[in-house]
Design a protein around this motif. Structure first.
Motif: not given
Lengths: 190, 402
Positions: A77, B151, A85, B207, B166, A43-44, A79-81, A46, B193, B189-191
């Motif tokens: 961040a 998150c 994945r 975000m 997910e 998500p960061v 966030c562990e995404t 970018f 920030g 489930v997006e962050c």
């Protein structure tokens, strides 16, 4: 910055550092086959100079200093995404965490704002045992030379009873202070 | 049920509502919360960004206090506290050398025997949806919510382990049990920030903006969260995102515990909804009208339903006769609407101007006329609500066009 990078076999000290990073992160960078799934979902991503995939590539190529100097590790961040994945089970978030700590320890801090925030946060915990939100924001603003940042939020926070004039202090403050001291000492001994 | 309670630092400041509503919800669901004595900060992200041993030791002092008091299940409403406490338990159970090291740092006995759970796990898994449903006295009908997990309530999977990483569903189940609708949306489930909104606002604001606009695009009228930092960003910093993107967002955000408590009969102000930055009480107050509007938008064909009823009750001519009589009454009412709409509207709405608008809305709209006629025969109160909803909807439409 040099426009070309010379790839040479890892020196012994670099190899030791890489081993230490992998051990602390409890993951292996050689599992990564550079598919980029971590970076597609970040998500960061970018806002990063190197995407998470590229940070791992830097490590795979032995460019440890480049990885430690990347702004990305401070923008992450946590966030562990990426870790959730990764098809190869690389714990990228843990790797980012480890790189941040190592960079901090070596004084290579590409993003001062994040580091200053962390410092201010922990200073509060060390002194009072708990986080003092208002003090944290104030310290962060003063240390980053932006005294009026978020000033418009101050009064509304107060009128909602969300700001206390004084920090909450726990009875075990001395105990918490000692936890900091011992943890720092043991970190230095490693 | 008895749980040790770890409020976390934000419960004393920015997340007062979360603490209030968690306690209220616990009382309602007969969970006995016992606050950990003299608890300290978990260290949050700043500790694990700085020193791994410190990041394990700060939570461990709290876990050791719980152990001393013989408590084995800990509720940590804050998602970050939950993550730090629970990952310390797991890491120390897996790695005895680490556990011993931590023990040395905190200078206390630490066996890593406790289990820390999140609010979602408590409500969905320990209390259970059926029990929550049974406690609802004020259903949130008419609410369209986007459940936002962010998150650390779902990741890493080997820590949380009770919901999908997910497309988690536990909060959706809870919110639906309260009578609300939940939307399917890709950013659940997006962050948000996290601390970036403070340390790097230009990154954080984007975000926040993305999460809010995505929820709105999916048809949500509010967000629901179970994390103080998500709340802080989506609620307090929503105005900042609006400023940066030059767009009014105005999406109310609720803690899931606020909604449970309100559906269980608590007043919104009592659980702290009045302390939000994005005004969030009027949406709750608008729910009955919205529910009526939703119902009105899906008119049930009366004739068919009546017939089906009579068929089911097989051989009971009385049912069929009743249905027929009812239909006659409704038809008469429709005729009334067509003949003298002003009079009929006045029966539903006192305010002359709004009654006039109602006439304009239903004239030529057979579906709406039929719906109002049916409600006037079956339930006058609902008919009034539906009429008000039609007018409010029309006024909004006009406002948009201007």
């Amino acid at each position: 910055m040099e426009s070309t990078v010379k790839l040479t076999p890892l020196t012994e000290s670099d190899q030791l550092l890489l081993d230490k990073i992998e051990q602390e992160a409890e993951t292996s960078i050689n599992l990564c086959y550079q598919c980029g799934k971590c970076s597609a979902g970040c998500p960061v991503g970018f806002a990063m100079d190197y995407t998470p995939r590229q940070v791992i590539r830097l490590l795979q190529l032995g460019l440890i200093n480049e990885a430690l100097s990347a702004e990305s590790i401070w923008i992450c961040a946590s966030c562990e995404t990426c870790s959730a994945r990764c098809p190869r089970g690389v714990d990228i978030a843990s790797l980012m965490d480890t790189l941040r700590r190592e960079a901090l320890y070596r004084g290579i801090i590409t993003d001062k704002k994040v580091a200053v925030f962390n410092q201010a946060f922990l200073a509060g915990v060390r002194n009072f045992g708990r986080t003092y939100e208002a003090g944290l924001l104030l310290t962060h603003n003063l240390k980053t030379m932006q005294p009026f940042k978020d000033a418009e939020l101050g009064l509304p926070m107060m009128s909602r009873g969300k700001v206390h004039l004084f920090p909450a202090k726990i009875k075990g403050r001395e105990q918490v202070k000692k936890i900091f001291e011992r943890a720092e000492k043991m970190r230095g001994e490693q | 049920m008895k749980l040790a309670y770890y409020p976390g630092c934000s419960s004393e400041g920015s997340a007062i509502e979360y603490d209030l509503s968690t306690k209220k919800t616990a009382h309602m669901l007969e969970t006995d919360l016992q606050e950990l004595e003299d608890w300290n900060c978990c260290g949050a992200t700043s500790a694990h960004n700085t020193n791994k041993l410190l990041a394990g030791s700060l939570p461990a002092r709290n876990l050791a206090i719980a152990e001393q008091n013989g408590m084995d299940l800990i509720l940590a409403p804050c998602a970050a506290c939950y993550n730090r406490l629970h990952s310390t338990e797991l890491a120390a159970r897996k790695d005895n050398a680490l556990r011993e090291q931590i023990q040395e740092v905190i200078d206390m006995d630490f066996k890593a025997l406790t289990t820390t759970i999140s609010v979602l796990e408590w409500l969905d898994d320990k209390v259970g949806i059926d029990k929550i449903k049974a406690k609802v006295t004020n259903p949130l009908k008419g609410m369209k919510a986007a459940c936002y997990y962010g998150c650390l309530l779902v990741r890493p999977a080997e820590h949380t382990g009770f919901d999908d990483t997910e497309d988690p569903q536990s909060m959706d189940r809870i919110v639906r049990a309260l009578g609300a609708q939940t939307v399917d949306w890709p950013y659940k489930v997006e962050c948000c920030g996290a601390a970036l909104a403070t340390s790097r606002p230009e990154i954080g604001a984007k975000m926040i903006y993305d999460v809010i606009t995505n929820a709105k695009a999916a048809g949500a009228q509010c967000l629901v969260t179970a994390c103080p930092l998500c709340m802080l960003n989506l609620d307090m910093r929503q105005a900042g995102a609006e400023k940066m993107f030059k767009e009014k967002l105005n999406l109310p955000v609720y803690y899931v515990t606020e909604l449970v408590a309100i559906a269980g009969g608590a007043s919104p102000t009592e659980v702290g909804v009045g302390k939000h930055f994005v005004e969030a009480i009027s949406y709750l107050e608008s729910l009955p009208a919205r529910a009526a509007e939703m119902e009105a938008a899906e008119p049930k064909p009366v004739k068919k339903a009546a017939k089906a009823d009579s068929e089911e009750s097989d051989g009971e001519p009385a049912g069929a006769e009743d249905a027929e009589a009812l239909q006659k009454k409704i038809d008469a009412m429709i005729k009334g609407f067509n003949k003298n709409p002003d009079k009929m509207a006045a029966r539903l709405i006192e305010d002359e101007e709004r009654a006039k608008i109602l006439v304009e809305v239903i004239s030529g709209d057979e579906k709406k006329t039929a719906r109002l006629a049916e409600l006037m025969v079956t339930d006058k109160e609902k008919a009034t609500k539906a009429a008000e909803a039609f007018v409010t909807g029309e006024l909004k439409k006009r406002e948009k066009q201007n």
